[in-house]
Design a protein around this motif. Structure first.
Motif, PDB file in Angstrom:
ATOM      1  N   PRO A 156      19.196 -27.869  11.782  1.00  0.00           N
ATOM      2  CA  PRO A 156      17.931 -27.414  12.362  1.00  0.00           C
ATOM      3  C   PRO A 156      16.838 -28.484  12.226  1.00  0.00           C
ATOM      4  N   THR A 157      15.976 -28.566  13.216  1.00  0.00           N
ATOM      5  CA  THR A 157      14.882 -29.542  13.193  1.00  0.00           C
ATOM      6  C   THR A 157      13.583 -28.883  13.635  1.00  0.00           C
ATOM      7  N   TRP A 158      12.493 -29.549  13.323  1.00  0.00           N
ATOM      8  CA  TRP A 158      11.219 -29.213  13.932  1.00  0.00           C
ATOM      9  C   TRP A 158      10.558 -30.501  14.371  1.00  0.00           C
ATOM     10  N   ASP A 159       9.404 -30.414  15.024  1.00  0.00           N
ATOM     11  CA  ASP A 159       8.780 -31.584  15.642  1.00  0.00           C
ATOM     12  C   ASP A 159       7.551 -32.047  14.878  1.00  0.00           C
ATOM     13  N   VAL A 160       7.440 -33.344  14.729  1.00  0.00           N
ATOM     14  CA  VAL A 160       6.197 -33.970  14.274  1.00  0.00           C
ATOM     15  C   VAL A 160       5.507 -34.470  15.537  1.00  0.00           C
ATOM     16  N   VAL A 161       4.312 -33.969  15.818  1.00  0.00           N
ATOM     17  CA  VAL A 161       3.686 -34.223  17.111  1.00  0.00           C
ATOM     18  C   VAL A 161       2.219 -34.623  16.962  1.00  0.00           C
ATOM     19  N   ALA A 162       1.723 -35.237  18.035  1.00  0.00           N
ATOM     20  CA  ALA A 162       0.280 -35.359  18.262  1.00  0.00           C
ATOM     21  C   ALA A 162      -0.045 -34.407  19.406  1.00  0.00           C
ATOM     22  N   SER A 163      -1.149 -33.699  19.297  1.00  0.00           N
ATOM     23  CA  SER A 163      -1.503 -32.721  20.321  1.00  0.00           C
ATOM     24  C   SER A 163      -2.969 -32.878  20.712  1.00  0.00           C
ATOM     25  N   HIS A 164      -3.240 -32.658  22.002  1.00  0.00           N
ATOM     26  CA  HIS A 164      -4.633 -32.667  22.466  1.00  0.00           C
ATOM     27  C   HIS A 164      -4.812 -31.613  23.543  1.00  0.00           C
ATOM     28  N   LYS A 165      -6.034 -31.296  23.849  1.00  0.00           N
ATOM     29  CA  LYS A 165      -6.353 -30.270  24.840  1.00  0.00           C
ATOM     30  C   LYS A 165      -5.741 -30.644  26.182  1.00  0.00           C
ATOM     31  N   ILE A 208      -7.985 -27.424  18.881  1.00  0.00           N
ATOM     32  CA  ILE A 208      -7.578 -28.260  20.010  1.00  0.00           C
ATOM     33  C   ILE A 208      -7.847 -27.532  21.324  1.00  0.00           C
ATOM     34  N   ALA A 209      -7.495 -26.253  21.377  1.00  0.00           N
ATOM     35  CA  ALA A 209      -7.660 -25.468  22.605  1.00  0.00           C
ATOM     36  C   ALA A 209      -9.120 -25.361  23.023  1.00  0.00           C
ATOM     37  N   GLU A 210     -10.025 -25.278  22.051  1.00  0.00           N
ATOM     38  CA  GLU A 210     -11.442 -25.148  22.384  1.00  0.00           C
ATOM     39  C   GLU A 210     -12.124 -26.503  22.535  1.00  0.00           C
ATOM     40  N   GLY A 211     -11.392 -27.579  22.312  1.00  0.00           N
ATOM     41  CA  GLY A 211     -11.951 -28.911  22.498  1.00  0.00           C
ATOM     42  C   GLY A 211     -12.699 -29.461  21.307  1.00  0.00           C
ATOM     43  N   SER A 212     -12.518 -28.873  20.107  1.00  0.00           N
ATOM     44  CA  SER A 212     -13.220 -29.343  18.912  1.00  0.00           C
ATOM     45  C   SER A 212     -12.577 -30.581  18.299  1.00  0.00           C
ATOM     46  N   LEU A 249       5.757 -28.524  13.728  1.00  0.00           N
ATOM     47  CA  LEU A 249       6.052 -27.169  14.198  1.00  0.00           C
ATOM     48  C   LEU A 249       7.315 -27.153  15.041  1.00  0.00           C
ATOM     49  N   GLY A 250       7.867 -25.943  15.239  1.00  0.00           N
ATOM     50  CA  GLY A 250       9.007 -25.768  16.128  1.00  0.00           C
ATOM     51  C   GLY A 250       8.533 -25.602  17.562  1.00  0.00           C
ATOM     52  N   ARG A 251       9.430 -25.801  18.506  1.00  0.00           N
ATOM     53  CA  ARG A 251       9.052 -25.705  19.926  1.00  0.00           C
ATOM     54  C   ARG A 251       8.511 -24.320  20.273  1.00  0.00           C
ATOM     55  N   GLN A 252       8.982 -23.282  19.553  1.00  0.00           N
ATOM     56  CA  GLN A 252       8.529 -21.930  19.844  1.00  0.00           C
ATOM     57  C   GLN A 252       7.060 -21.742  19.488  1.00  0.00           C
ATOM     58  N   ASN A 253       6.476 -22.676  18.726  1.00  0.00           N
ATOM     59  CA  ASN A 253       5.072 -22.581  18.340  1.00  0.00           C
ATOM     60  C   ASN A 253       4.153 -23.439  19.215  1.00  0.00           C
ATOM     61  N   TYR A 254       4.715 -24.079  20.251  1.00  0.00           N
ATOM     62  CA  TYR A 254       3.873 -24.849  21.161  1.00  0.00           C
ATOM     63  C   TYR A 254       2.934 -23.905  21.922  1.00  0.00           C
ATOM     64  N   THR A 255       1.723 -24.369  22.172  1.00  0.00           N
ATOM     65  CA  THR A 255       0.767 -23.636  23.008  1.00  0.00           C
ATOM     66  C   THR A 255       0.731 -24.295  24.388  1.00  0.00           C
ATOM     67  N   LYS A 256      -0.273 -23.958  25.185  1.00  0.00           N
ATOM     68  CA  LYS A 256      -0.387 -24.522  26.529  1.00  0.00           C
ATOM     69  C   LYS A 256      -1.017 -25.911  26.533  1.00  0.00           C
ATOM     70  N   ASP A 257      -1.397 -26.405  25.360  1.00  0.00           N
ATOM     71  CA  ASP A 257      -1.982 -27.742  25.303  1.00  0.00           C
ATOM     72  C   ASP A 257      -0.890 -28.814  25.341  1.00  0.00           C
ATOM     73  N   GLU A 258      -1.304 -30.074  25.286  1.00  0.00           N
ATOM     74  CA  GLU A 258      -0.360 -31.186  25.411  1.00  0.00           C
ATOM     75  C   GLU A 258       0.221 -31.559  24.042  1.00  0.00           C
ATOM     76  N   TYR A 259       1.528 -31.862  24.023  1.00  0.00           N
ATOM     77  CA  TYR A 259       2.217 -32.254  22.788  1.00  0.00           C
ATOM     78  C   TYR A 259       2.978 -33.554  23.028  1.00  0.00           C
ATOM     79  N   THR A 280      -4.798 -23.101  12.837  1.00  0.00           N
ATOM     80  CA  THR A 280      -6.234 -23.365  12.961  1.00  0.00           C
ATOM     81  C   THR A 280      -6.477 -24.619  13.790  1.00  0.00           C
ATOM     82  N   LEU A 281      -5.679 -25.655  13.550  1.00  0.00           N
ATOM     83  CA  LEU A 281      -5.821 -26.886  14.331  1.00  0.00           C
ATOM     84  C   LEU A 281      -5.515 -26.639  15.801  1.00  0.00           C
TER      85      LEU A 281
END
Length: 301
Positions: free
Chosen positions: A270-279, A136-140, A148-158, A131-132
């Motif tokens: 195995p690891t996953w990432d703790v990230v900050a993400s923005h549009k 982020i993608a819509e700019g809200s 999340l894991g790298r496979q769950n990254y979207t086209k936004d910035e991480y 949901t987040l």
């Protein structure tokens, strides 16, 4: 376009109901309906399909809503840029956080942030990762703090804040617990297949964690017996402490050595990432960048 009118229409779309929208906006339903009718008359087309329980946007309404959101985003970006230039240290910062650790992050970081930016209003939004990401993608959201894991990254910035290991946790009374390292020492390594006949409690199928967990079991060569699925890592900890099952947990949840649990690293770590993400390509204000750096310090302290 009237920005107040835009906010009214977006609230109707968000609530799918004009009565609830009016309540959230603290205006009468009649006043809100008049604003909608005025706009529809100006555009010469209805923006919503009306029903007693569900207001859905028409095709024209979807166009209006999509572009109205973009206008509000551009307005906020413009104000953020000007405020950074003028050093006014005012405005609003909308942050996305996840349940559980997101609350810990906000509680640990906000007091420090508020000391430097006392006149910036911080609006936290608590939702699951997917949901987040959509917000982020819509700019809200200005920034979302996700795991999340790298496979769950979207086209936004991480922005990577920390790589976190996923560990196997079992009840302290389990026979395998004899191989665990003493408290305060680095975790011992145990092949997950050693627990293949035990019941597991796992994060639910819609979580980003579950994608990674499925890959871990696949690599370990067996399909687990699932006792329970949950949306909360704290539930997994509680059920392990009740001697009911085993679980796979981010290191964050066992780093304080909770009682009744023995934990192990897995051989392939195995690891996953703790990230900050923005549009993608969005302007990130000085205040937002400061909050991100405080978050990095919090997770690595």
């Amino acid at each position: 376009m009237d920005l107040k009118q835009i906010e009214y229409i977006l609230k109707i779309a968000e609530e799918n109901n004009i009565t609830r929208a009016a309540e959230k906006l603290f205006i009468t339903q009649s006043a809100l309906n008049q604003q909608l009718l005025k706009l529809e008359k100006e555009l010469d087309t209805p923006l919503f399909y009306r029903s007693r329980t569900n207001w859905r946007p028409t095709e024209a309404g979807e166009v209006y809503i999509r572009n109205a959101k973009e206008m509000l985003r551009i307005r906020k970006t413009t104000y953020d840029q000007i405020r950074d230039i003028a050093r006014t240290q005012k405005g609003t910062l909308t942050l996305g956080i996840t349940p559980g650790r997101g609350i810990a992050l906000f509680g640990g970081v906000y007091p420090i942030f508020h000391q430097k930016y006392p006149y910036i209003t911080v609006e936290p939004v608590e939702q699951n990762v997917r949901t987040l990401q959509a917000m982020i993608a819509e700019g809200s959201l200005d920034v979302g703090f996700l795991t999340l894991g790298r496979q769950n990254y979207t086209k936004d910035e991480y922005i990577l804040l920390q790589e976190e290991e996923i560990v196997l946790s079992i009840p302290a009374c389990h026979p395998l617990s004899q191989y665990a390292a003493p408290p305060g020492e680095p975790l011992a390594v145990l092949d997950l297949k050693q627990a293949q006949y035990e019941p597991f409690v796992l994060m639910d199928r819609d979580s980003t964690m579950r994608v990674l967990i499925n890959q871990i079991f696949e690599r370990s060569g067996f399909t687990p017996s699932i006792l329970f699925e949950t949306k909360n890592h704290a539930t997994i900890v509680s059920l392990i402490q009740s001697n009911l099952c085993c679980g796979l947990l981010p290191y964050y949840y066992i780093k304080t050595n909770p009682p009744g649990i023995a934990s192990f690293r897995l051989p392939f770590h195995p690891t996953w990432d703790v990230v900050a993400s923005h549009k993608k390509n969005a302007y990130v204000s000085e205040a937002a960048r400061y909050f991100i750096e405080l978050a990095r310090e919090f997770w690595n302290s």
